[in-house]
Design a protein around this motif. Structure first.
Motif, PDB file in Angstrom:
ATOM      1  N   VAL A  60     -16.030   5.584   2.709  1.00  0.00           N
ATOM      2  CA  VAL A  60     -14.969   5.894   3.349  1.00  0.00           C
ATOM      3  C   VAL A  60     -14.415   5.195   3.772  1.00  0.00           C
ATOM      4  O   VAL A  60     -13.154   5.392   4.146  1.00  0.00           O
ATOM      5  CB  VAL A  60     -15.551   7.200   4.045  1.00  0.00           C
ATOM      6  CG1 VAL A  60     -16.565   8.305   3.247  1.00  0.00           C
ATOM      7  CG2 VAL A  60     -16.734   6.528   5.159  1.00  0.00           C
ATOM      8  N   LYS A  61     -15.241   3.707   4.488  1.00  0.00           N
ATOM      9  CA  LYS A  61     -13.947   2.555   4.944  1.00  0.00           C
ATOM     10  C   LYS A  61     -13.251   1.921   3.937  1.00  0.00           C
ATOM     11  O   LYS A  61     -11.727   1.790   4.068  1.00  0.00           O
ATOM     12  CB  LYS A  61     -14.887   1.574   5.403  1.00  0.00           C
ATOM     13  CG  LYS A  61     -14.936   0.370   4.561  1.00  0.00           C
ATOM     14  CD  LYS A  61     -15.718  -0.283   4.784  1.00  0.00           C
ATOM     15  CE  LYS A  61     -16.085  -1.892   3.923  1.00  0.00           C
ATOM     16  NZ  LYS A  61     -16.449  -3.000   4.947  1.00  0.00           N
ATOM     17  N   TYR A  62     -13.036   2.459   2.672  1.00  0.00           N
ATOM     18  CA  TYR A  62     -12.208   1.582   1.698  1.00  0.00           C
ATOM     19  C   TYR A  62     -11.069   3.337   1.458  1.00  0.00           C
ATOM     20  O   TYR A  62     -10.613   2.665   0.720  1.00  0.00           O
ATOM     21  CB  TYR A  62     -13.101   1.779   0.447  1.00  0.00           C
ATOM     22  CG  TYR A  62     -14.258   0.789   0.006  1.00  0.00           C
ATOM     23  CD1 TYR A  62     -13.671  -0.714   0.589  1.00  0.00           C
ATOM     24  CD2 TYR A  62     -15.060   0.337   0.282  1.00  0.00           C
ATOM     25  CE1 TYR A  62     -14.118  -2.092   0.604  1.00  0.00           C
ATOM     26  CE2 TYR A  62     -16.305  -0.316  -0.115  1.00  0.00           C
ATOM     27  CZ  TYR A  62     -15.447  -1.551   0.452  1.00  0.00           C
ATOM     28  OH  TYR A  62     -16.795  -2.782   0.134  1.00  0.00           O
ATOM     29  N   VAL A  63     -11.487   4.334   1.699  1.00  0.00           N
ATOM     30  CA  VAL A  63     -10.502   5.326   1.111  1.00  0.00           C
ATOM     31  C   VAL A  63      -8.881   5.617   2.367  1.00  0.00           C
ATOM     32  O   VAL A  63      -8.969   5.508   3.608  1.00  0.00           O
ATOM     33  CB  VAL A  63     -11.208   6.779   1.707  1.00  0.00           C
ATOM     34  CG1 VAL A  63     -10.756   8.374   1.342  1.00  0.00           C
ATOM     35  CG2 VAL A  63     -12.703   6.819   0.717  1.00  0.00           C
ATOM     36  N   THR A  64      -8.582   5.665   1.813  1.00  0.00           N
ATOM     37  CA  THR A  64      -6.965   6.110   1.457  1.00  0.00           C
ATOM     38  C   THR A  64      -6.003   6.866   0.977  1.00  0.00           C
ATOM     39  O   THR A  64      -6.305   7.344   0.522  1.00  0.00           O
ATOM     40  CB  THR A  64      -5.797   4.656   1.715  1.00  0.00           C
ATOM     41  OG1 THR A  64      -5.691   4.219   0.470  1.00  0.00           O
ATOM     42  CG2 THR A  64      -6.723   3.432   2.834  1.00  0.00           C
ATOM     43  N   THR A  65      -4.598   7.468   1.892  1.00  0.00           N
ATOM     44  CA  THR A  65      -3.879   8.393   1.602  1.00  0.00           C
ATOM     45  C   THR A  65      -2.734   7.243   1.731  1.00  0.00           C
ATOM     46  O   THR A  65      -1.930   7.243   2.529  1.00  0.00           O
ATOM     47  CB  THR A  65      -3.971   9.543   1.945  1.00  0.00           C
ATOM     48  OG1 THR A  65      -3.116   9.391   3.680  1.00  0.00           O
ATOM     49  CG2 THR A  65      -5.439  10.190   2.271  1.00  0.00           C
ATOM     50  N   MET A  66      -1.610   7.696   0.735  1.00  0.00           N
ATOM     51  CA  MET A  66      -0.553   6.593   0.830  1.00  0.00           C
ATOM     52  C   MET A  66       0.535   7.513   0.086  1.00  0.00           C
ATOM     53  O   MET A  66       0.469   8.012  -0.809  1.00  0.00           O
ATOM     54  CB  MET A  66      -1.292   5.787  -0.300  1.00  0.00           C
ATOM     55  CG  MET A  66      -1.548   4.431  -0.004  1.00  0.00           C
ATOM     56  SD  MET A  66      -2.345   3.214  -0.785  1.00  0.00           S
ATOM     57  CE  MET A  66      -2.411   3.650  -2.533  1.00  0.00           C
ATOM     58  N   VAL A  67       1.636   7.273   0.894  1.00  0.00           N
ATOM     59  CA  VAL A  67       2.808   7.688   0.481  1.00  0.00           C
ATOM     60  C   VAL A  67       4.249   6.052  -0.125  1.00  0.00           C
ATOM     61  O   VAL A  67       4.562   5.710   1.375  1.00  0.00           O
ATOM     62  CB  VAL A  67       3.669   8.516   1.204  1.00  0.00           C
ATOM     63  CG1 VAL A  67       5.114   8.824   0.809  1.00  0.00           C
ATOM     64  CG2 VAL A  67       2.596   9.740   1.485  1.00  0.00           C
ATOM     65  N   CYS A  68       4.840   6.036  -1.091  1.00  0.00           N
ATOM     66  CA  CYS A  68       6.023   5.156  -1.366  1.00  0.00           C
ATOM     67  C   CYS A  68       7.159   5.803  -1.492  1.00  0.00           C
ATOM     68  O   CYS A  68       7.228   6.544  -2.554  1.00  0.00           O
ATOM     69  CB  CYS A  68       5.460   4.156  -2.403  1.00  0.00           C
ATOM     70  SG  CYS A  68       6.304   2.356  -2.382  1.00  0.00           S
ATOM     71  N   VAL A  69       7.887   5.199  -0.525  1.00  0.00           N
ATOM     72  CA  VAL A  69       9.678   5.418  -1.209  1.00  0.00           C
ATOM     73  C   VAL A  69      10.097   4.126  -2.066  1.00  0.00           C
ATOM     74  O   VAL A  69      10.317   3.437  -1.413  1.00  0.00           O
ATOM     75  CB  VAL A  69      10.204   5.859   0.094  1.00  0.00           C
ATOM     76  CG1 VAL A  69      11.591   6.506  -0.609  1.00  0.00           C
ATOM     77  CG2 VAL A  69       9.860   7.129   1.004  1.00  0.00           C
ATOM     78  N   LYS A 128      -5.817   5.617   6.963  1.00  0.00           N
ATOM     79  CA  LYS A 128      -7.070   6.328   6.862  1.00  0.00           C
ATOM     80  C   LYS A 128      -7.544   7.116   7.396  1.00  0.00           C
ATOM     81  O   LYS A 128      -7.751   7.782   8.280  1.00  0.00           O
ATOM     82  CB  LYS A 128      -7.737   4.859   7.267  1.00  0.00           C
ATOM     83  CG  LYS A 128      -6.955   3.670   7.281  1.00  0.00           C
ATOM     84  CD  LYS A 128      -7.942   2.513   7.359  1.00  0.00           C
ATOM     85  CE  LYS A 128      -9.519   2.135   6.679  1.00  0.00           C
ATOM     86  NZ  LYS A 128     -10.269   2.039   6.789  1.00  0.00           N
ATOM     87  N   PRO A 129      -8.011   8.327   6.513  1.00  0.00           N
ATOM     88  CA  PRO A 129      -8.715   9.493   6.816  1.00  0.00           C
ATOM     89  C   PRO A 129     -10.079   9.621   7.804  1.00  0.00           C
ATOM     90  O   PRO A 129     -10.126  11.126   9.065  1.00  0.00           O
ATOM     91  CB  PRO A 129      -8.544  10.360   5.401  1.00  0.00           C
ATOM     92  CG  PRO A 129      -8.134   9.475   4.982  1.00  0.00           C
ATOM     93  CD  PRO A 129      -8.166   8.181   5.057  1.00  0.00           C
ATOM     94  N   PHE A 130     -10.623   8.401   7.465  1.00  0.00           N
ATOM     95  CA  PHE A 130     -11.613   8.977   8.194  1.00  0.00           C
ATOM     96  C   PHE A 130     -11.967   7.939   9.741  1.00  0.00           C
ATOM     97  O   PHE A 130     -13.033   8.226  10.558  1.00  0.00           O
ATOM     98  CB  PHE A 130     -13.314   7.757   7.276  1.00  0.00           C
ATOM     99  CG  PHE A 130     -13.336   9.111   6.215  1.00  0.00           C
ATOM    100  CD1 PHE A 130     -13.661  10.106   6.592  1.00  0.00           C
ATOM    101  CD2 PHE A 130     -12.627   9.334   4.951  1.00  0.00           C
ATOM    102  CE1 PHE A 130     -14.016  10.901   5.496  1.00  0.00           C
ATOM    103  CE2 PHE A 130     -13.142   9.848   4.139  1.00  0.00           C
ATOM    104  CZ  PHE A 130     -13.460  10.597   4.256  1.00  0.00           C
ATOM    105  N   THR A 131     -10.730   7.430   9.583  1.00  0.00           N
ATOM    106  CA  THR A 131     -10.132   6.870  11.276  1.00  0.00           C
ATOM    107  C   THR A 131      -9.310   7.286  11.910  1.00  0.00           C
ATOM    108  O   THR A 131      -9.172   7.058  13.411  1.00  0.00           O
ATOM    109  CB  THR A 131     -10.533   5.377  11.212  1.00  0.00           C
ATOM    110  OG1 THR A 131      -8.975   4.908   9.939  1.00  0.00           O
ATOM    111  CG2 THR A 131     -11.987   4.485  10.690  1.00  0.00           C
TER     112      THR A 131
END
Length: 341
Positions: A170-179, A192-195
């Motif tokens: 899970v250290k690699y997992v992210t959620t991302m938004v770009c405009v 980073k959801p897990f931290t």
């Protein structure tokens, strides 16, 4: 005889009527033209508002990603193959995160174009932006930077590094938004959801991250995809020397953060991020904007700026750097650009 005691000939009556119709026409035309002008007036969006909304969307999506993983109800599926032949995974974490992020943005700004890696056919989520502004955005970003809504494209990645997510890396997992505005990335959010850590950047306004104090290109530490690190190794060593450190990692968002000073977060520290094959724009747009906001660069391997409009694919690979001579690095990658890899 007229009511005013003036006798008008038939011709005079006709002229009088025509004049009256002309006045009415011009009055009516003026009303219509003003309404058309108002209709055509382009709706604008304040980029500070959109930044705060993007942060909230990434955080809300991350809560779903974390919940599904910790409850171990992934319901993992394969949705297809990448161009390199690797399986593309899909989990409930991807889908639930997508719903939170997509509908939060669309319910707030229905007129915006929002492109997501995932899709679903369920009923729209009833989500409303809280209009809460993180304190660092309130203090560090000026309001009033208005851009036309029809010039904006939003790219969201509800779960970056799904393969690693299924492996519980899970250290690699992210959620991302770009405009992106007119195809240029201006807002990047990587959560980073897990931290619970969230990185953000607004080009021209700043970021809550900064470059590290030093970078090396002789030799560099190069971060690459776990899925094809072996294929890249020989090329990287040929370009930068046998002492080059190759760092296999998952998730484009994680790789970008590895180039920056992420304070208390634990990352593999890299000097360059290299990707040699096709990649989707929702994977890289947020990182591109984030790097640009701190003076870094992300280009194709030919040195071209990536346009975040139109189709979702970027077939030209990428090189990302900060604190180094990006053009000089591209010259050292010339064999790959010439198709020798």
């Amino acid at each position: 005889m007229s009511p005013m005691g003036i006798r008008l000939s038939p011709v005079g009556v006709a002229v009088f009527c025509l004049l009256g119709l002309g006045v009415i026409y011009h009055l009516y035309a003026g009303v219509i033209s003003s309404r058309i002008a108002a209709f055509r007036q382009r709706k604008t969006v304040d980029l500070r508002d959109l930044l705060a909304l993007s942060v909230e969307a990434a955080v809300q999506g991350g809560l779903e990603v974390k919940r599904i993983r910790e409850n171990n109800v992934l319901e993992e599926k394969t949705k297809g193959k990448t161009k390199e032949g690797a399986s593309e995974k899909l989990t409930l974490g991807d889908l639930y995160s997508h719903k939170k992020m997509y509908y939060l943005i669309k319910n707030t700004y229905p007129e915006l174009t929002v492109n997501s890696e995932e899709h679903d056919s369920s009923v729209d989520e009833v989500l409303v932006w809280s209009r809460d502004f993180p304190e660092d955005i309130l203090q560090g970003v000026r309001p009033g930077h208005l851009v036309p809504a029809d010039s904006i494209t939003v790219w969201i990645d509800p779960l970056d590094a799904t393969q690693e997510y299924t492996e519980n890396l899970v250290k690699y997992v992210t959620t991302m938004v770009c405009v992106a505005v007119d195809g240029k990335p201006v807002i990047g959010v990587i959560h980073k959801p897990f931290t619970g850590f969230t990185a953000w950047g607004l080009v021209g306004q700043g970021s809550n991250l900064k470059p590290r104090s030093s970078y090396s290109s002789t030799p560099p530490r190069v971060i690459v995809s776990r899925s094809h690190s072996g294929d890249v190794r020989a090329f990287v060593e040929n370009s930068f020397g046998n002492n080059t450190v190759i760092i296999p990692a998952g998730g484009a968002g994680y790789k970008v953060l590895s180039l920056l000073d992420a304070r208390d977060e634990e990352y593999d520290l890299a000097d360059l991020y290299l990707h040699t094959t096709f990649i989707k724009k929702w994977d890289i747009c947020a990182g591109d904007a984030l790097l640009s906001s701190v003076g870094g660069h992300m280009t194709t391997l030919k040195g071209e700026q990536i346009q975040y409009s139109g189709t979702a694919g970027n077939p030209g690979g990428l090189l990302a750097s900060v604190g180094l001579d990006h053009r000089a690095l591209l010259e050292r990658l010339a064999p790959l650009k010439a198709g020798q890899h």
